[in-house]
Design a protein around this motif. Structure first.
Motif, PDB file in Angstrom:
ATOM      1  N   THR A 192     -13.679  -7.438 -46.757  1.00 56.65           N
ATOM      2  CA  THR A 192     -13.903  -6.004 -46.585  1.00 56.65           C
ATOM      3  C   THR A 192     -14.125  -5.375 -47.946  1.00 56.65           C
ATOM      4  O   THR A 192     -13.436  -5.722 -48.907  1.00 56.65           O
ATOM      5  N   SER A 203     -17.736  -1.620 -41.921  1.00 55.91           N
ATOM      6  CA  SER A 203     -17.190  -1.176 -40.631  1.00 55.91           C
ATOM      7  C   SER A 203     -15.700  -0.835 -40.680  1.00 55.91           C
ATOM      8  O   SER A 203     -15.153  -0.288 -39.724  1.00 55.91           O
ATOM      9  N   ILE A 204     -15.040  -1.111 -41.811  1.00 62.10           N
ATOM     10  CA  ILE A 204     -13.609  -0.775 -41.912  1.00 62.10           C
ATOM     11  C   ILE A 204     -13.381   0.718 -41.655  1.00 62.10           C
ATOM     12  O   ILE A 204     -12.362   1.110 -41.085  1.00 62.10           O
ATOM     13  N   LYS A 242     -14.826   2.599 -39.586  1.00 56.55           N
ATOM     14  CA  LYS A 242     -14.806   2.876 -38.141  1.00 56.55           C
ATOM     15  C   LYS A 242     -13.538   2.280 -37.537  1.00 56.55           C
ATOM     16  O   LYS A 242     -12.955   2.830 -36.612  1.00 56.55           O
ATOM     17  N   GLN A 243     -13.129   1.119 -38.081  1.00 58.72           N
ATOM     18  CA  GLN A 243     -11.951   0.432 -37.523  1.00 58.72           C
ATOM     19  C   GLN A 243     -10.660   1.137 -37.899  1.00 58.72           C
ATOM     20  O   GLN A 243      -9.725   1.194 -37.122  1.00 58.72           O
ATOM     21  N   ASN A 244     -10.605   1.630 -39.123  1.00 63.57           N
ATOM     22  CA  ASN A 244      -9.431   2.366 -39.594  1.00 63.57           C
ATOM     23  C   ASN A 244      -9.950   3.647 -40.239  1.00 63.57           C
ATOM     24  O   ASN A 244     -10.571   3.595 -41.304  1.00 63.57           O
ATOM     25  N   GLY A 273     -10.076  -5.529 -28.923  1.00 62.71           N
ATOM     26  CA  GLY A 273     -10.854  -4.587 -29.738  1.00 62.71           C
ATOM     27  C   GLY A 273      -9.997  -3.507 -30.394  1.00 62.71           C
ATOM     28  O   GLY A 273     -10.467  -2.780 -31.265  1.00 62.71           O
ATOM     29  N   LYS A 274      -8.735  -3.383 -29.948  1.00 60.41           N
ATOM     30  CA  LYS A 274      -7.847  -2.397 -30.560  1.00 60.41           C
ATOM     31  C   LYS A 274      -7.618  -2.798 -32.026  1.00 60.41           C
ATOM     32  O   LYS A 274      -7.592  -3.990 -32.349  1.00 60.41           O
ATOM     33  N   VAL A 275      -7.459  -1.800 -32.880  1.00 56.26           N
ATOM     34  CA  VAL A 275      -7.259  -2.107 -34.300  1.00 56.26           C
ATOM     35  C   VAL A 275      -5.896  -1.581 -34.769  1.00 56.26           C
ATOM     36  O   VAL A 275      -5.588  -0.396 -34.582  1.00 56.26           O
ATOM     37  N   VAL A 286      -7.873  -6.555 -36.154  1.00 56.22           N
ATOM     38  CA  VAL A 286      -8.630  -6.305 -34.922  1.00 56.22           C
ATOM     39  C   VAL A 286      -8.103  -7.262 -33.849  1.00 56.22           C
ATOM     40  O   VAL A 286      -8.171  -8.489 -34.010  1.00 56.22           O
ATOM     41  N   ARG A 325      -9.004  -7.721 -41.452  1.00 56.38           N
ATOM     42  CA  ARG A 325      -9.873  -7.155 -42.482  1.00 56.38           C
ATOM     43  C   ARG A 325      -9.060  -7.059 -43.777  1.00 56.38           C
ATOM     44  O   ARG A 325      -8.014  -6.403 -43.811  1.00 56.38           O
TER      45      ARG A 325
END
Ligand SMILES: N[C@@H](CCC(=O)N[C@@H](CS)C(=O)NCC(=O)O)C(=O)O
Length: 204
Positions: free
Chosen positions: A34, A42-43, A45-47, A60-62, A56, A5
């Protein structure tokens, strides 16, 4: 496939992209644009920090923070490549910390003008951050990073310095160039040795 991202102007994202390229990993990574200002991106939620770059992984781990992403990529490529394993390890990490810190101070100045209306801007705060950039550049000019040549992999500190100077070119009209001839020459050599620098140059 790994998903990075990022956004073209991000100097921290550029660090991750250049590291991936010099490690031969670019074709294992898709870059997903992004918008950190968009609350629906969604960034966030990811970070939880809402910052780029974030990587990512296939499970699925970020991973986030460019230093962590570069460390992961280095391990993926066998280790000890952009983050040296031996005596120069902490020189490279220190150089990364200095360049990242200059980028943070430069970004905070950009955000001060981007997020605050003109009458709410804090001149002393801007000067406080600008001084960090000035002192950081002076210390790099006085003690230049090693010259990067095409026959050796640049380390993470050198990659970070190049991205930091590129960001100052992008957002501060390259004003740093006038007083730092040594760094200008150093960046020229870096650009010639690392094609990924040109390939990741942000559009103006
Ligand atoms: N220490 C972080 C800094 C990342 C950073 O500041 N990224 C900026 C873009 S270059 C960002 O996402 N800013 C949005 C925000 O702060 O909300 C790293 O090395 O990845």
């Amino acid at each position: 496939m790994l998903i990075l991202r990022s956004s073209p102007p991000s100097p921290f994202g550029r660090k991750a992209k250049i590291a991936a390229a010099v490690l031969g990993l670019s074709d294992r990574i898709t870059v997903e644009l992004t918008d950190t200002k968009d609350p629906h991106d969604s960034i966030r939620k990811q970070n939880p920090l809402g910052k780029i770059p974030a990587l990512v992984l296939e499970d699925g781990k970020v991973l986030f923070d460019s230093s962590v992403i570069v460390d992961y990529l280095d391990h993926l490529a066998g280790g000890g490549k952009v983050i040296p394993a031996g005596a120069t390890r902490h020189d490279a990490l220190r150089l990364q910390a200095l360049a990242d810190g200059i980028m943070d101070a430069a970004l905070l100045q950009v955000y001060e003008t981007r997020f605050r209306p003109e009458d709410k801007r804090h001149t002393e705060w801007l000067a406080y951050q600008a001084d960090k950039v000035t002192r950081g550049l002076a210390s790099l000019e006085a003690d230049l990073p090693d010259t990067v040549s095409p026959d050796r992999t640049p380390n993470v500190g050198e990659i970070a310095v190049a991205c930091m100077l590129g960001y100052l070119d992008l957002r501060f009209a390259g004003d740093w160039r006038a007083g730092h001839p040594g760094l200008v020459g150093w960046l020229k050599t870096f650009e010639a040795a690392v094609p990924a620098y040109e390939a990741t140059r942000p559009p103006v």
